[in-house]
Motif scaffolding. Structure first.
Motif, PDB file in Angstrom:
ATOM      1  N   GLY A  79      29.732  47.478  59.617  1.00  0.00           N
ATOM      2  CA  GLY A  79      30.985  46.778  59.379  1.00  0.00           C
ATOM      3  C   GLY A  79      31.549  47.109  58.013  1.00  0.00           C
ATOM      4  O   GLY A  79      30.831  47.570  57.111  1.00  0.00           O
ATOM      5  N   VAL A  80      32.836  46.911  57.855  1.00  0.00           N
ATOM      6  CA  VAL A  80      33.496  47.123  56.569  1.00  0.00           C
ATOM      7  C   VAL A  80      34.379  45.912  56.269  1.00  0.00           C
ATOM      8  O   VAL A  80      34.695  45.116  57.155  1.00  0.00           O
ATOM      9  CB  VAL A  80      34.370  48.396  56.555  1.00  0.00           C
ATOM     10  N   TRP A  81      34.765  45.788  55.023  1.00  0.00           N
ATOM     11  CA  TRP A  81      35.769  44.799  54.634  1.00  0.00           C
ATOM     12  C   TRP A  81      37.141  45.445  54.776  1.00  0.00           C
ATOM     13  O   TRP A  81      37.443  46.432  54.117  1.00  0.00           O
ATOM     14  CB  TRP A  81      35.541  44.338  53.200  1.00  0.00           C
ATOM     15  N   VAL A  82      37.946  44.915  55.674  1.00  0.00           N
ATOM     16  CA  VAL A  82      39.304  45.423  55.867  1.00  0.00           C
ATOM     17  C   VAL A  82      40.228  44.639  54.948  1.00  0.00           C
ATOM     18  O   VAL A  82      40.401  43.420  55.097  1.00  0.00           O
ATOM     19  CB  VAL A  82      39.759  45.286  57.331  1.00  0.00           C
ATOM     20  N   LEU A  83      40.827  45.334  53.999  1.00  0.00           N
ATOM     21  CA  LEU A  83      41.675  44.692  53.004  1.00  0.00           C
ATOM     22  C   LEU A  83      43.141  44.775  53.415  1.00  0.00           C
ATOM     23  O   LEU A  83      43.562  45.716  54.093  1.00  0.00           O
ATOM     24  CB  LEU A  83      41.483  45.359  51.640  1.00  0.00           C
ATOM     25  N   THR A  84      43.928  43.805  52.986  1.00  0.00           N
ATOM     26  CA  THR A  84      45.355  43.802  53.288  1.00  0.00           C
ATOM     27  C   THR A  84      46.120  44.530  52.180  1.00  0.00           C
ATOM     28  O   THR A  84      45.640  44.656  51.062  1.00  0.00           O
ATOM     29  CB  THR A  84      45.876  42.369  53.403  1.00  0.00           C
ATOM     30  N   LYS A  85      47.307  44.998  52.513  1.00  0.00           N
ATOM     31  CA  LYS A  85      48.115  45.727  51.533  1.00  0.00           C
ATOM     32  C   LYS A  85      48.783  44.797  50.528  1.00  0.00           C
ATOM     33  O   LYS A  85      49.180  45.227  49.444  1.00  0.00           O
ATOM     34  CB  LYS A  85      49.178  46.569  52.234  1.00  0.00           C
ATOM     35  N   TYR A  86      48.928  43.528  50.901  1.00  0.00           N
ATOM     36  CA  TYR A  86      49.610  42.573  50.028  1.00  0.00           C
ATOM     37  C   TYR A  86      48.684  41.426  49.641  1.00  0.00           C
ATOM     38  O   TYR A  86      47.792  41.036  50.407  1.00  0.00           O
ATOM     39  CB  TYR A  86      50.849  42.002  50.725  1.00  0.00           C
ATOM     40  N   ARG A  87      48.921  40.915  48.457  1.00  0.00           N
ATOM     41  CA  ARG A  87      48.211  39.731  47.992  1.00  0.00           C
ATOM     42  C   ARG A  87      49.199  38.863  47.222  1.00  0.00           C
ATOM     43  O   ARG A  87      49.799  39.325  46.248  1.00  0.00           O
ATOM     44  CB  ARG A  87      47.044  40.118  47.091  1.00  0.00           C
ATOM     45  N   GLY A  88      49.415  37.669  47.694  1.00  0.00           N
ATOM     46  CA  GLY A  88      50.372  36.780  47.044  1.00  0.00           C
ATOM     47  C   GLY A  88      51.792  37.326  47.047  1.00  0.00           C
ATOM     48  O   GLY A  88      52.552  37.089  46.107  1.00  0.00           O
ATOM     49  N   GLY A  89      52.133  38.058  48.091  1.00  0.00           N
ATOM     50  CA  GLY A  89      53.482  38.606  48.213  1.00  0.00           C
ATOM     51  C   GLY A  89      53.721  39.886  47.421  1.00  0.00           C
ATOM     52  O   GLY A  89      54.839  40.401  47.405  1.00  0.00           O
ATOM     53  N   LYS A  90      52.688  40.407  46.759  1.00  0.00           N
ATOM     54  CA  LYS A  90      52.812  41.632  45.976  1.00  0.00           C
ATOM     55  C   LYS A  90      51.814  42.666  46.475  1.00  0.00           C
ATOM     56  O   LYS A  90      50.772  42.300  47.039  1.00  0.00           O
ATOM     57  CB  LYS A  90      52.552  41.350  44.492  1.00  0.00           C
ATOM     58  N   PRO A  91      52.114  43.960  46.282  1.00  0.00           N
ATOM     59  CA  PRO A  91      51.129  44.983  46.647  1.00  0.00           C
ATOM     60  C   PRO A  91      49.787  44.681  45.982  1.00  0.00           C
ATOM     61  O   PRO A  91      49.719  44.409  44.776  1.00  0.00           O
ATOM     62  CB  PRO A  91      51.742  46.276  46.114  1.00  0.00           C
ATOM     63  N   ALA A  92      48.725  44.708  46.761  1.00  0.00           N
ATOM     64  CA  ALA A  92      47.418  44.285  46.264  1.00  0.00           C
ATOM     65  C   ALA A  92      46.939  45.135  45.096  1.00  0.00           C
ATOM     66  O   ALA A  92      46.268  44.627  44.189  1.00  0.00           O
ATOM     67  CB  ALA A  92      46.393  44.322  47.402  1.00  0.00           C
ATOM     68  N   ASP A  93      47.292  46.431  45.087  1.00  0.00           N
ATOM     69  CA  ASP A  93      46.791  47.277  44.004  1.00  0.00           C
ATOM     70  C   ASP A  93      47.506  47.015  42.677  1.00  0.00           C
ATOM     71  O   ASP A  93      47.112  47.551  41.638  1.00  0.00           O
ATOM     72  CB  ASP A  93      46.832  48.759  44.383  1.00  0.00           C
ATOM     73  N   LYS A  94      48.568  46.205  42.703  1.00  0.00           N
ATOM     74  CA  LYS A  94      49.209  45.781  41.450  1.00  0.00           C
ATOM     75  C   LYS A  94      48.529  44.546  40.869  1.00  0.00           C
ATOM     76  O   LYS A  94      48.866  44.116  39.764  1.00  0.00           O
ATOM     77  CB  LYS A  94      50.699  45.502  41.684  1.00  0.00           C
ATOM     78  N   LYS A 110      37.132  37.449  49.364  1.00  0.00           N
ATOM     79  CA  LYS A 110      36.482  36.565  50.339  1.00  0.00           C
ATOM     80  C   LYS A 110      37.295  35.294  50.551  1.00  0.00           C
ATOM     81  O   LYS A 110      37.421  34.802  51.681  1.00  0.00           O
ATOM     82  CB  LYS A 110      35.073  36.219  49.871  1.00  0.00           C
ATOM     83  N   LYS A 111      37.851  34.756  49.470  1.00  0.00           N
ATOM     84  CA  LYS A 111      38.651  33.535  49.571  1.00  0.00           C
ATOM     85  C   LYS A 111      39.907  33.785  50.387  1.00  0.00           C
ATOM     86  O   LYS A 111      40.313  32.942  51.205  1.00  0.00           O
ATOM     87  CB  LYS A 111      39.012  33.035  48.177  1.00  0.00           C
ATOM     88  N   GLN A 112      40.526  34.953  50.179  1.00  0.00           N
ATOM     89  CA  GLN A 112      41.765  35.261  50.875  1.00  0.00           C
ATOM     90  C   GLN A 112      41.545  35.600  52.347  1.00  0.00           C
ATOM     91  O   GLN A 112      42.285  35.140  53.225  1.00  0.00           O
ATOM     92  CB  GLN A 112      42.466  36.438  50.203  1.00  0.00           C
TER      93      GLN A 112
END
Length: 458
Positions: free
Chosen positions: A217-232, A253-255
């Motif tokens: 299994g892997v952790w599938v991450l989303t592109k956005y976090r808090g309405g902003k691009p996650a890598d920002k 994990k929380k998100q």
């Protein structure tokens, strides 16, 4: 801009490839007045981001969008447009590359439709480069920038399969090269390409059903976090990596919650313990039942595959999104090519100790992006070629390689896909620290020499 040359004459350089690594290196060498030839097998720049590249080496599918946000991928000396979306389509990226090349007057300096077939280091240290035209030219330095996402790595299983099998490298759309409409499809892997392709095929108007088969299994991450691009939202560089990693993992994990809650297998590692698998919609697809996750494949069984847990899945097609071999077809010397696990330890991911006139540009799996990795490396390459920068001793380089690999790889589980992993921001910071150290080594040997500072973009 031209740097002060501290060698008796500037060396002649051959650059293999005109993807983003090749043409950004060419731009820097042009700035420094270093003579070079750049050979590109295709009819245009862009490499892997050139959809339907006639050289056959691009893995770009029709629906591909970059997983890195615009602010992270843009070149330091050629910013992206203000109207760009957060995660551009491949056509936007390719045009951006073409615009960069034209803006800096590089196109006429690239020899297109020409393949380097052989590159051999001579007894005097020069490189004999043989082209597909039959011509052989001698160069004093060689930059390898042919990319590492073009030689597909396909697993082998016992048994035979009656349906269609293809690697994601050749996948172009749900209809090309195989029409997937109404078919049962198994996608093997859970990297970014696997998530994209599985999500696309799982639309009810396309495949009948999609299974994703993975050994772990892997952790599938989303592109956005808090309405902003996650890598920002990455942790500030002043926070020690160990602490930043702990905070980031807690936030993920929380998100997201658990992967099992989406019907995915439980990862055997922490978030960010593998190269990030990022998707805008895969979790929703899995959670809604459009995608079913199953264990790895144990064997092929005619019209079906049998998984390691004994599950037998009747299928019409298999798409292997199982990564790539790092390959340099123009090299015959085993000392300068990776092993079967893609391991090739290099000083600052560029130089093999003892061979100081061979540079590997862009040979890293960079998080969050590889697009401007070689642009940063080009500072190092140009300064070394002009004599402004001096390498440490071979022994010191080997020690630094071991230290750097511990720093960059310690958070990841052992796998061929992680052997060249780097954190771009930390890598860039450390690279420019090393450039400054190498400039100081020169100054200590040559009192009175003044050199230029380098802007560090992290």
């Amino acid at each position: 801009m031209k740097a002060r040359c501290l060698v008796s004459s500037l060396p002649t350089v051959c650059i293999i490839g005109a993807g983003c690594s090749g043409f950004t290196t060419a731009k820097r060498l042009k700035d420094y007045g270093i003579p070079f030839d750049c050979f590109e097998a295709s009819d245009d720049v862009g490499g892997n981001w050139y959809h339907n590249n006639p050289n056959g080496w691009s893995s770009c599918y029709e629906s591909l969008h970059i997983d890195t946000s615009t602010s992270r991928l843009q070149f330091e000396e050629f910013p992206a447009g203000d109207d760009w979306p957060h995660f551009p389509h491949h056509s936007v990226i390719h045009q951006y590359f073409r615009d960069y090349v034209d803006h800096f007057g590089l196109r006429e300096l690239i020899t297109f439709n020409t393949t380097v077939e052989n590159a051999v280091r001579q007894p005097d240290g020069k490189w004999a480069v043989t082209l597909d035209t039959g011509e052989t030219r001698l160069y004093e330095a060689l930059v390898v920038a042919n990319g590492h996402h073009w030689d597909p790595r396909t697993p082998e299983y016992p048994g035979e399969f009656d349906g269609d099998m293809l690697h994601s490298h050749t996948y172009r759309s749900p209809f090309e090269p195989v029409d997937m409409r109404g078919k049962n499809v198994i996608v093997v892997g859970m990297g970014n390409s696997a998530l994209d392709i599985a999500s696309e095929l799982s639309h009810r108007s396309i495949a009948k059903h999609v299974w994703v088969s993975a050994r772990r299994g892997v952790w599938v991450l989303t592109k956005y976090r808090g309405g902003k691009p996650a890598d920002k939202m990455m942790m500030p560089m002043w926070i020690p990596k160990r602490i930043a990693l702990r905070i980031a993992r807690k936030n993920i994990k929380k998100q997201l919650g658990t992967m099992e809650s989406y019907g995915l297998p439980k990862p055997d590692h922490e978030p960010l313990g593998s190269h990030p698998s990022v998707s805008i919609d895969f979790l929703a697809k899995a959670g809604s039942g459009d995608v079913t996750c199953v264990p790895g494949i144990a064997r092929l069984d005619g019209d079906a595959v049998v998984c390691t847990d004994g599950t037998r899945i009747v299928a019409d097609a298999i798409v292997f999104a199982t990564g790539y071999n790092i390959t340099f077809p123009f090299f015959t010397d085993p000392a300068i090519v990776p092993d079967e696990e893609n391991r090739l330890p290099l000083f600052k991911r560029m130089i093999k100790p003892g061979i100081e006139n061979l540079y590997y540009a862009g040979l890293a799996q960079s998080s969050p992006t590889i697009v401007n990795l070689a642009e940063q490396q080009s500072h190092f390459i140009a300064r070394h070629l002009t004599g402004e920068y001096e390498l440490p001793s071979v022994g010191q380089m080997q020690e630094i390689i071991m230290r750097d690999e511990r720093e960059h790889l310690s958070q990841y589980y052992a796998a061929a896909r992680h052997t060249i992993q780097v954190d771009l921001r930390r890598y860039t910071r450390d690279l420019h620290k090393e450039i400054a150290a190498g400039v100081k080594r020169v100054a200590e040997k040559t009192p009175g020499v003044k050199t230029q500072s380098v802007k560090v973009s992290v």
